[in-house]
Design a protein around this motif. Structure first.
Motif, PDB file in Angstrom:
ATOM      1  N   GLY A  80       2.000 -39.758 -53.064  1.00 45.53           N
ATOM      2  CA  GLY A  80       2.770 -39.581 -51.839  1.00 45.53           C
ATOM      3  C   GLY A  80       2.323 -38.303 -51.170  1.00 45.53           C
ATOM      4  N   GLN A  81       3.180 -37.801 -50.308  1.00 37.84           N
ATOM      5  CA  GLN A  81       2.896 -36.538 -49.642  1.00 37.84           C
ATOM      6  C   GLN A  81       3.928 -35.513 -50.071  1.00 37.84           C
ATOM      7  OE1 GLN A  81       2.886 -38.698 -45.749  1.00 37.84           O
ATOM      8  NE2 GLN A  81       1.398 -37.114 -45.243  1.00 37.84           N
ATOM      9  N   ALA A  82       3.474 -34.269 -50.180  1.00 36.18           N
ATOM     10  CA  ALA A  82       4.374 -33.157 -50.451  1.00 36.18           C
ATOM     11  C   ALA A  82       4.988 -32.708 -49.125  1.00 36.18           C
ATOM     12  CB  ALA A  82       3.600 -32.021 -51.114  1.00 36.18           C
ATOM     13  N   ALA A  83       5.881 -31.741 -49.189  1.00 31.28           N
ATOM     14  CA  ALA A  83       6.560 -31.252 -47.988  1.00 31.28           C
ATOM     15  C   ALA A  83       5.602 -30.643 -46.979  1.00 31.28           C
ATOM     16  CB  ALA A  83       7.629 -30.236 -48.376  1.00 31.28           C
ATOM     17  N   ASP A  84       4.447 -30.164 -47.459  1.00 28.06           N
ATOM     18  CA  ASP A  84       3.468 -29.571 -46.537  1.00 28.06           C
ATOM     19  C   ASP A  84       2.491 -30.600 -45.982  1.00 28.06           C
ATOM     20  OD1 ASP A  84       1.802 -30.124 -48.693  1.00 28.06           O
ATOM     21  OD2 ASP A  84       1.280 -28.020 -49.077  1.00 28.06           O
ATOM     22  N   GLY A  85       2.688 -31.865 -46.325  1.00 30.40           N
ATOM     23  CA  GLY A  85       1.829 -32.934 -45.827  1.00 30.40           C
ATOM     24  C   GLY A  85       0.638 -33.251 -46.714  1.00 30.40           C
ATOM     25  N   SER A  86       0.395 -32.421 -47.737  1.00 31.34           N
ATOM     26  CA  SER A  86      -0.734 -32.668 -48.625  1.00 31.34           C
ATOM     27  C   SER A  86      -0.452 -33.881 -49.502  1.00 31.34           C
ATOM     28  CB  SER A  86      -1.023 -31.442 -49.491  1.00 31.34           C
ATOM     29  OG  SER A  86       0.076 -31.189 -50.348  1.00 31.34           O
ATOM     30  N   VAL A  87      -1.536 -34.521 -49.942  1.00 32.50           N
ATOM     31  CA  VAL A  87      -1.405 -35.665 -50.845  1.00 32.50           C
ATOM     32  C   VAL A  87      -1.129 -35.134 -52.244  1.00 32.50           C
ATOM     33  CG1 VAL A  87      -2.622 -37.612 -51.885  1.00 32.50           C
ATOM     34  CG2 VAL A  87      -2.879 -37.131 -49.441  1.00 32.50           C
ATOM     35  N   THR A  88      -0.182 -35.756 -52.920  1.00 35.73           N
ATOM     36  CA  THR A  88       0.145 -35.400 -54.292  1.00 35.73           C
ATOM     37  C   THR A  88       0.188 -36.689 -55.098  1.00 35.73           C
ATOM     38  OG1 THR A  88       1.718 -34.240 -55.727  1.00 35.73           O
ATOM     39  CG2 THR A  88       2.644 -35.399 -53.828  1.00 35.73           C
ATOM     40  N   GLU A  89      -0.268 -36.627 -56.337  1.00 35.63           N
ATOM     41  CA  GLU A  89      -0.300 -37.828 -57.165  1.00 35.63           C
ATOM     42  C   GLU A  89      -0.308 -37.456 -58.628  1.00 35.63           C
ATOM     43  OE1 GLU A  89      -3.852 -40.001 -56.220  1.00 35.63           O
ATOM     44  OE2 GLU A  89      -5.084 -38.217 -56.284  1.00 35.63           O
ATOM     45  N   THR A 112       5.760 -32.496 -42.041  1.00 33.47           N
ATOM     46  CA  THR A 112       5.806 -31.057 -41.773  1.00 33.47           C
ATOM     47  C   THR A 112       6.700 -30.690 -40.591  1.00 33.47           C
ATOM     48  OG1 THR A 112       3.865 -31.104 -40.314  1.00 33.47           O
ATOM     49  CG2 THR A 112       3.467 -30.801 -42.686  1.00 33.47           C
ATOM     50  N   THR A 113       7.359 -31.656 -39.967  1.00 32.67           N
ATOM     51  CA  THR A 113       8.198 -31.345 -38.806  1.00 32.67           C
ATOM     52  C   THR A 113       9.405 -30.498 -39.231  1.00 32.67           C
ATOM     53  OG1 THR A 113       9.580 -33.312 -39.019  1.00 32.67           O
ATOM     54  CG2 THR A 113       7.564 -33.520 -37.670  1.00 32.67           C
ATOM     55  N   PRO A 114       9.900 -29.664 -38.323  1.00 31.18           N
ATOM     56  CA  PRO A 114      11.094 -28.870 -38.637  1.00 31.18           C
ATOM     57  C   PRO A 114      12.289 -29.752 -39.019  1.00 31.18           C
ATOM     58  CG  PRO A 114      10.040 -28.021 -36.662  1.00 31.18           C
ATOM     59  CD  PRO A 114       9.322 -29.298 -37.024  1.00 31.18           C
ATOM     60  N   ASP A 115      12.442 -30.923 -38.386  1.00 33.43           N
ATOM     61  CA  ASP A 115      13.552 -31.804 -38.726  1.00 33.43           C
ATOM     62  C   ASP A 115      13.464 -32.269 -40.175  1.00 33.43           C
ATOM     63  OD1 ASP A 115      14.719 -31.620 -36.238  1.00 33.43           O
ATOM     64  OD2 ASP A 115      13.944 -33.543 -35.518  1.00 33.43           O
ATOM     65  N   LEU A 116      12.254 -32.629 -40.618  1.00 39.08           N
ATOM     66  CA  LEU A 116      12.123 -33.083 -41.999  1.00 39.08           C
ATOM     67  C   LEU A 116      12.317 -31.917 -42.968  1.00 39.08           C
ATOM     68  CD1 LEU A 116      11.721 -35.728 -43.551  1.00 39.08           C
ATOM     69  CD2 LEU A 116       9.451 -34.895 -44.054  1.00 39.08           C
ATOM     70  N   VAL A 129       9.113 -32.961 -54.264  1.00 39.51           N
ATOM     71  CA  VAL A 129       9.377 -33.707 -53.034  1.00 39.51           C
ATOM     72  C   VAL A 129       8.298 -34.765 -52.918  1.00 39.51           C
ATOM     73  CG1 VAL A 129       9.348 -33.582 -50.510  1.00 39.51           C
ATOM     74  CG2 VAL A 129      10.416 -31.748 -51.841  1.00 39.51           C
ATOM     75  N   LEU A 130       8.706 -36.008 -52.664  1.00 40.44           N
ATOM     76  CA  LEU A 130       7.745 -37.075 -52.414  1.00 40.44           C
ATOM     77  C   LEU A 130       8.120 -37.764 -51.108  1.00 40.44           C
ATOM     78  CD1 LEU A 130       7.098 -38.839 -55.836  1.00 40.44           C
ATOM     79  CD2 LEU A 130       5.541 -37.404 -54.531  1.00 40.44           C
ATOM     80  N   VAL A 131       7.194 -37.715 -50.165  1.00 39.57           N
ATOM     81  CA  VAL A 131       7.359 -38.379 -48.881  1.00 39.57           C
ATOM     82  C   VAL A 131       6.446 -39.594 -48.887  1.00 39.57           C
ATOM     83  CG1 VAL A 131       7.133 -38.113 -46.378  1.00 39.57           C
ATOM     84  CG2 VAL A 131       7.861 -36.158 -47.789  1.00 39.57           C
ATOM     85  N   ASN A 132       6.969 -40.723 -48.468  1.00 43.06           N
ATOM     86  CA  ASN A 132       6.227 -41.991 -48.463  1.00 43.06           C
ATOM     87  C   ASN A 132       5.625 -42.306 -49.833  1.00 43.06           C
ATOM     88  OD1 ASN A 132       6.710 -42.253 -45.649  1.00 43.06           O
ATOM     89  ND2 ASN A 132       4.950 -40.951 -45.215  1.00 43.06           N
ATOM     90  N   PRO A 133       6.435 -42.241 -50.896  1.00 46.83           N
ATOM     91  CA  PRO A 133       5.889 -42.470 -52.239  1.00 46.83           C
ATOM     92  C   PRO A 133       5.471 -43.920 -52.459  1.00 46.83           C
ATOM     93  CG  PRO A 133       8.271 -42.302 -52.335  1.00 46.83           C
ATOM     94  CD  PRO A 133       7.876 -41.986 -50.916  1.00 46.83           C
TER      95      PRO A 133
END
Length: 191
Positions: free
Chosen positions: A118-127, A25-29, A78-82
């Protein structure tokens, strides 16, 4: 927003495993994601991994066109840390291309079905689960996060080549098969 230059095969970032993202959720990401989307749109691609744009983080974005997914489009994801988990041992082989290997294509074996999370752009878990082309895209993009390009997955490098040449070869083969089939159907035994 800015469109990135896509790293091509041979660039060291494409052979280096990416680092996990601590906080999506950081502005950089969020800026990275916006720039990746612009780059994906500019390239006409289907998926993009952060290492392809010079950022060694475990982030992928992709979408699945309806015509490649039984008529059902999957909008931008978007998948973060998939994390991918194969479902069963069934494999399929199909043609792949990559923005980091412009103009090239090859047949690549992949798991037919998988579970992803993984995580979505808002930090929530998605699967979810994926099969077919959707599963192929996920495996292709996540390979980038591990420093792997699709030719490293190929079992027959004889299918690797410039897409234009491969398409021409396949068209010639299809014509020959059509003619052979027509001759067989005409006289019953192909003579």
């Amino acid at each position: 927003m800015a469109s990135f230059t896509i790293a091509r095969m041979g660039h060291p970032i494409l052979s280096t495993p990416a680092r996990p993202v601590a906080d999506p959720t950081t502005p950089d990401l969020q800026r990275l994601l916006a720039d990746m989307l612009e780059t994906l749109d500019d390239s006409g691609g289907i998926g993009l991994a952060a290492p392809q744009v010079g950022v060694p983080l475990r982030v992928v974005i992709y979408r699945v066109p309806a015509e490649r997914n039984n008529g059902e489009a999957i909008p931008l994801r978007v998948l973060v840390n998939p994390v991918l988990e194969p479902l069963g041992t069934a494999m399929t082989e199909d043609w792949e291309a990559c923005l980091s290997l412009p103009g090239l294509t090859g047949r690549v074996p992949r798991h037919a079905r998988l579970r992803w999370r993984g995580q979505a752009a808002d930090g929530s878990v998605t699967e979810g689960e994926a099969e077919g082309f959707h599963a192929r895209i996920l495996q292709h993009e996540c390979d980038h996060l591990d420093g792997v390009l699709y030719p490293q997955r190929m079992t027959d490098l004889g299918t690797f080549g410039f897409a234009e040449e491969v398409r021409a070869r396949l068209a010639i083969q299809a014509d020959a098969e059509r003619i052979d089939s027509s001759a067989t159907n005409t006289n019953g035994h192909g003579e």
